[in-house]
Design a protein around this motif. Sequence first.
Motif, mmCIF file in Angstrom:
data_model
loop_
_atom_site.group_PDB
_atom_site.id
_atom_site.type_symbol
_atom_site.label_atom_id
_atom_site.label_comp_id
_atom_site.label_asym_id
_atom_site.label_seq_id
_atom_site.Cartn_x
_atom_site.Cartn_y
_atom_site.Cartn_z
ATOM 1 N N ILE A 34 30.098 -2.448 17.929
ATOM 2 C CA ILE A 34 29.996 -3.695 17.175
ATOM 3 C C ILE A 34 28.757 -4.463 17.607
ATOM 4 O O ILE A 34 28.469 -4.589 18.802
ATOM 5 N N ASP A 35 28.031 -4.970 16.612
ATOM 6 C CA ASP A 35 26.874 -5.826 16.860
ATOM 7 C C ASP A 35 27.384 -7.263 17.018
ATOM 8 O O ASP A 35 27.870 -7.849 16.045
ATOM 9 N N PRO A 36 27.300 -7.851 18.222
ATOM 10 C CA PRO A 36 27.829 -9.201 18.415
ATOM 11 C C PRO A 36 27.002 -10.288 17.726
ATOM 12 O O PRO A 36 27.475 -11.417 17.571
ATOM 13 N N ALA A 37 25.794 -9.941 17.314
ATOM 14 C CA ALA A 37 24.963 -10.928 16.606
ATOM 15 C C ALA A 37 25.448 -11.135 15.177
ATOM 16 O O ALA A 37 25.405 -12.244 14.640
ATOM 17 N N THR A 38 25.929 -10.058 14.569
ATOM 18 C CA THR A 38 26.398 -10.132 13.183
ATOM 19 C C THR A 38 27.912 -10.053 13.070
ATOM 20 O O THR A 38 28.472 -10.264 11.993
ATOM 21 N N ASN A 39 28.577 -9.721 14.196
ATOM 22 C CA ASN A 39 30.034 -9.515 14.203
ATOM 23 C C ASN A 39 30.454 -8.447 13.196
ATOM 24 O O ASN A 39 31.450 -8.584 12.484
ATOM 25 N N LYS A 40 29.675 -7.364 13.172
ATOM 26 C CA LYS A 40 29.951 -6.248 12.276
ATOM 27 C C LYS A 40 30.015 -4.939 13.065
ATOM 28 O O LYS A 40 29.254 -4.739 14.019
ATOM 29 N N GLN A 41 30.934 -4.052 12.638
ATOM 30 C CA GLN A 41 30.958 -2.708 13.192
ATOM 31 C C GLN A 41 29.794 -1.916 12.621
ATOM 32 O O GLN A 41 29.606 -1.859 11.403
ATOM 33 N N ILE A 42 28.988 -1.308 13.501
ATOM 34 C CA ILE A 42 27.833 -0.555 13.039
ATOM 35 C C ILE A 42 27.997 0.944 13.228
ATOM 36 O O ILE A 42 27.243 1.726 12.653
ATOM 37 N N GLN A 43 28.987 1.342 14.038
ATOM 38 C CA GLN A 43 29.291 2.763 14.191
ATOM 39 C C GLN A 43 30.778 2.926 14.462
ATOM 40 O O GLN A 43 31.408 2.046 15.067
ATOM 41 N N ALA A 44 31.333 4.054 14.034
ATOM 42 C CA ALA A 44 32.676 4.474 14.415
ATOM 43 C C ALA A 44 32.556 5.923 14.861
ATOM 44 O O ALA A 44 32.348 6.823 14.041
ATOM 45 N N ILE A 45 32.647 6.136 16.149
ATOM 46 C CA ILE A 45 32.377 7.445 16.742
ATOM 47 C C ILE A 45 33.697 8.166 16.994
ATOM 48 O O ILE A 45 34.597 7.637 17.654
ATOM 49 N N ASP A 46 33.819 9.387 16.483
ATOM 50 C CA ASP A 46 35.026 10.184 16.717
ATOM 51 C C ASP A 46 35.067 10.657 18.162
ATOM 52 O O ASP A 46 34.055 11.114 18.710
ATOM 53 N N VAL A 47 36.257 10.534 18.774
ATOM 54 C CA VAL A 47 36.470 11.161 20.072
ATOM 55 C C VAL A 47 37.294 12.425 19.845
ATOM 56 O O VAL A 47 37.502 12.836 18.706
ATOM 57 N N HIS A 48 37.793 13.041 20.889
ATOM 58 C CA HIS A 48 38.301 14.401 20.781
ATOM 59 C C HIS A 48 39.674 14.535 20.113
ATOM 60 O O HIS A 48 40.530 15.271 20.590
ATOM 61 N N GLY A 49 39.909 13.809 19.044
ATOM 62 C CA GLY A 49 41.090 14.055 18.220
ATOM 63 C C GLY A 49 42.399 13.594 18.810
ATOM 64 O O GLY A 49 43.446 13.740 18.184
ATOM 65 N N VAL A 50 42.376 13.057 20.004
ATOM 66 C CA VAL A 50 43.579 12.500 20.615
ATOM 67 C C VAL A 50 43.237 11.131 21.176
ATOM 68 O O VAL A 50 42.091 10.699 21.129
ATOM 69 N N GLY A 78 55.033 13.262 25.852
ATOM 70 C CA GLY A 78 53.873 13.488 25.001
ATOM 71 C C GLY A 78 52.900 14.401 25.690
ATOM 72 O O GLY A 78 53.180 14.930 26.779
ATOM 73 N N THR A 79 51.738 14.597 25.095
ATOM 74 C CA THR A 79 50.738 15.465 25.712
ATOM 75 C C THR A 79 50.080 14.748 26.888
ATOM 76 O O THR A 79 50.004 13.516 26.934
ATOM 77 N N ASP A 80 49.621 15.537 27.835
ATOM 78 C CA ASP A 80 48.986 15.007 29.041
ATOM 79 C C ASP A 80 47.489 15.294 28.981
ATOM 80 O O ASP A 80 47.053 16.431 29.179
ATOM 81 N N GLY A 81 46.710 14.275 28.689
ATOM 82 C CA GLY A 81 45.270 14.454 28.609
ATOM 83 C C GLY A 81 44.682 14.905 29.932
ATOM 84 O O GLY A 81 45.182 14.553 31.007
ATOM 85 N N ASN A 82 43.596 15.665 29.848
ATOM 86 C CA ASN A 82 42.936 16.156 31.064
ATOM 87 C C ASN A 82 41.423 16.054 30.979
ATOM 88 O O ASN A 82 40.707 16.783 31.674
ATOM 89 N N SER A 83 40.906 15.143 30.113
ATOM 90 C CA SER A 83 39.461 15.099 29.931
ATOM 91 C C SER A 83 38.963 13.676 29.727
ATOM 92 O O SER A 83 39.742 12.754 29.441
ATOM 93 N N ILE A 84 37.650 13.522 29.877
ATOM 94 C CA ILE A 84 36.973 12.248 29.657
ATOM 95 C C ILE A 84 35.729 12.527 28.827
ATOM 96 O O ILE A 84 34.914 13.375 29.192
ATOM 97 N N ASP A 85 35.586 11.834 27.702
ATOM 98 C CA ASP A 85 34.401 12.000 26.859
ATOM 99 C C ASP A 85 33.278 11.088 27.331
ATOM 100 O O ASP A 85 33.485 9.895 27.571
ATOM 101 N N ILE A 86 32.089 11.652 27.456
ATOM 102 C CA ILE A 86 30.880 10.900 27.772
ATOM 103 C C ILE A 86 30.048 10.850 26.502
ATOM 104 O O ILE A 86 29.620 11.886 25.975
ATOM 105 N N ILE A 87 29.835 9.640 25.971
ATOM 106 C CA ILE A 87 29.242 9.473 24.647
ATOM 107 C C ILE A 87 27.893 8.764 24.739
ATOM 108 O O ILE A 87 27.783 7.703 25.368
#
Length: 322
Positions: A34-50, A78-87
Amino acid sequence: MKNPIFLGFLMLPLALPAQHLLVANQKDHTLSVIDPATNKQIQAIDVHGVTGHEVIASPDGKTAIVPIYGSSGVGKPGTDGNSIDIIDIASGKIVHTIEFPHGVRPHMPLFDPTGRTLYVSTELDKAVTAIDPKTWKPIATLPTGQEQSHMFIVSHSGKRMYTANVGPGNVTVIDIPTRKIVTTIPISGNTQRISISNDDKWVFTSDQTKPQLAVIDTATNTIRQWVPLAGLGYGTAPTKDGKYLIITLRDKNKVAVLDLKTMAIVKTLDMPGAPQEVVVRPDGKMAYVSCLKQVAVIDTTSWTVPTSIEAGNGADGLAWAK
């Protein structure tokens, strides 16, 4: 992917603003930029599906770290995550994935005050794991001795860590240099989220069985007092001037403002949805509160809510990237 600008026959990427707000959207499995100057979302990045519940930005503001918790709620099947995404925030791409050899439900990421160590709660190991952000390799384990060490905070001195252990309903105090447990502080049958005052004197965590906030004296590692609330407290954050603590009351769709000198609630603000987490802008003028599908903006001078920002579904974890 960045939004392009068409210029002649060239497609040039749109540069991100110098500062931006990051939002982890649990149900969308995305990371909002989010751009705090405009208060708008500028990207929506997919993470690993969970589900990634929380996020932190690297000290240089270029990278987002999103632990992949899994499909469960804390302490639930539930499922037990075992990873960390670096974006890489600029490109919106996952550039590295840290993988643990087994499910640990990694949850909260946090850099130490120097920025040279990344900590991530690995609750199924009853621990917080230290990671070298240069190599993205685990370098140490700090045991909590408790189940569901979901959230934690590091003192500004870098010497103490405090973990909120949800189901056990207590707080573990860890001496970081020795990686040893100092003590465990009973809170209630269930406790959630945690923060620390700017002067390291107080640690705050919310009772999930009664509408009250525990104020822990870090000199004695005991509860100094309980602050009555109008609803169940959840996320908290102190203002930059150290005068106030912002407390989300997610069952009441409100935020409470605690005066840290008198330990009394002095303001209550309406939120557009169930408020989750709070992050205060580095200049102290604004605070941002995640509210499931949007982020409420609080003016900390007037204590008003001038606007809200559309985010993804299940907006929860927040981080500021410079």
